[in-house]
Write an enzyme that holds these catalytic residues in place. Sequence first.
Site, mmCIF file in Angstrom:
data_model
loop_
_atom_site.group_PDB
_atom_site.id
_atom_site.type_symbol
_atom_site.label_atom_id
_atom_site.label_comp_id
_atom_site.label_asym_id
_atom_site.label_seq_id
_atom_site.Cartn_x
_atom_site.Cartn_y
_atom_site.Cartn_z
ATOM 1 C CB CYS A 73 -0.979 0.014 1.154
ATOM 2 S SG CYS A 73 -0.214 0.160 2.739
ATOM 3 N N GLY A 74 2.081 1.139 -0.202
ATOM 4 C CA GLY A 74 2.920 2.313 -0.344
ATOM 5 C C GLY A 74 4.227 1.743 -0.802
#
Lengths: 181, 180
Positions: A73-74
């Site tokens: 997610c990042g």
Amino acid sequence: MTNAAASPRPFASSGQGMKLEPQPQKPAGILPPGTKAPDFTLHVTPDQTLSLSELRGRPVVLAFYPADWSPVCGDQMALYNEVLPEFQKLNAEIVGISVDGAWCHRAFAEERHLHFPLLADFEPKGAVSRKYGAYRESNGFSERALFVIDKEGVIAWSYNSPVAVNPGADGILQALENLPK
Amino acid sequence: MPKLKVPVSAADHIQGPESAAVTLVEYGDYECPHCGHAYAIVKRIQKHFGKRLRFVFRNFPLAQIHPNAEAAAETAEFAGAHGKFWEMHDLLFENQGELGGPLFLELSEKLGLAAEPLEQALKDRTYRERVRADFSGGVRSGVNGTPTFFIGAQRHDAAFEYEDLVAAIEDAIAPSALSA
């Protein structure tokens, strides 16, 4: 944005699912500081191109990376997206470069809300990455290599991160701050 | 190897005694599922090490991909300004699936803090600078995503499952004993 139970460290391993490290590659060496940055023209959208020379006059950060869509997610690009205001404060332009095509970059940038250009080193594949010594022949994608280019177009700092390790932004910021005003 | 550039200070949110043998610093995002996963692990780690460990939480909201992360961080800082940082920190992670305005107000009331000042603080972005300062310091220290842990000044690049963190912390406490 999933992989909740992921371990090892999700951000340090962006690119799981691809074989990132089949064999340790002999470090051919990325272009070192002091080298004139080779000019290039790449697609930034399916119908627009961007040349390095267009950015002359201000510092430029080139961030080569293996691939769009790392399943976390990042990742490196998401981090730079968040750090963008700090790059802008230093008057620097940042661009990401991978061998993904312009349509792929567009979808990726839209999905992750990226606010800086992603260049497609797609045809001939990896040609620009090769010029910078940042292409992994064995994998067929770019290294996780960073270059800070000064306003005259000369490489002021470069760093080649192990391909599975997100290098973060501290080295870039330091290099930008060290540029002569 | 990147190092923690901003030393732990009185400005930090700290659990555990100053005399602790080692300090674990987490840069985290309340909306990041990996941080949610790490939350329970850190609790176990704290229990395991007791007074030998000091724990510090710093904000690193990835706002572009997590739309509620900054407001959540500011909510925790608001609670912190009223002496309830850790209570709010815990509640936010325990209710990670529901992050948003209504939850922030509900949790605030649950902690005995009035809803209105929180609403105002979120509207005025009162704690934005505080959160951004954490973020900037983190970037300078080589935080490259969330969660990023530092054990002492050293960035922890390995996995952050319970066993991994316990081993790394033990190592920091008594390096010679373990490497011998």
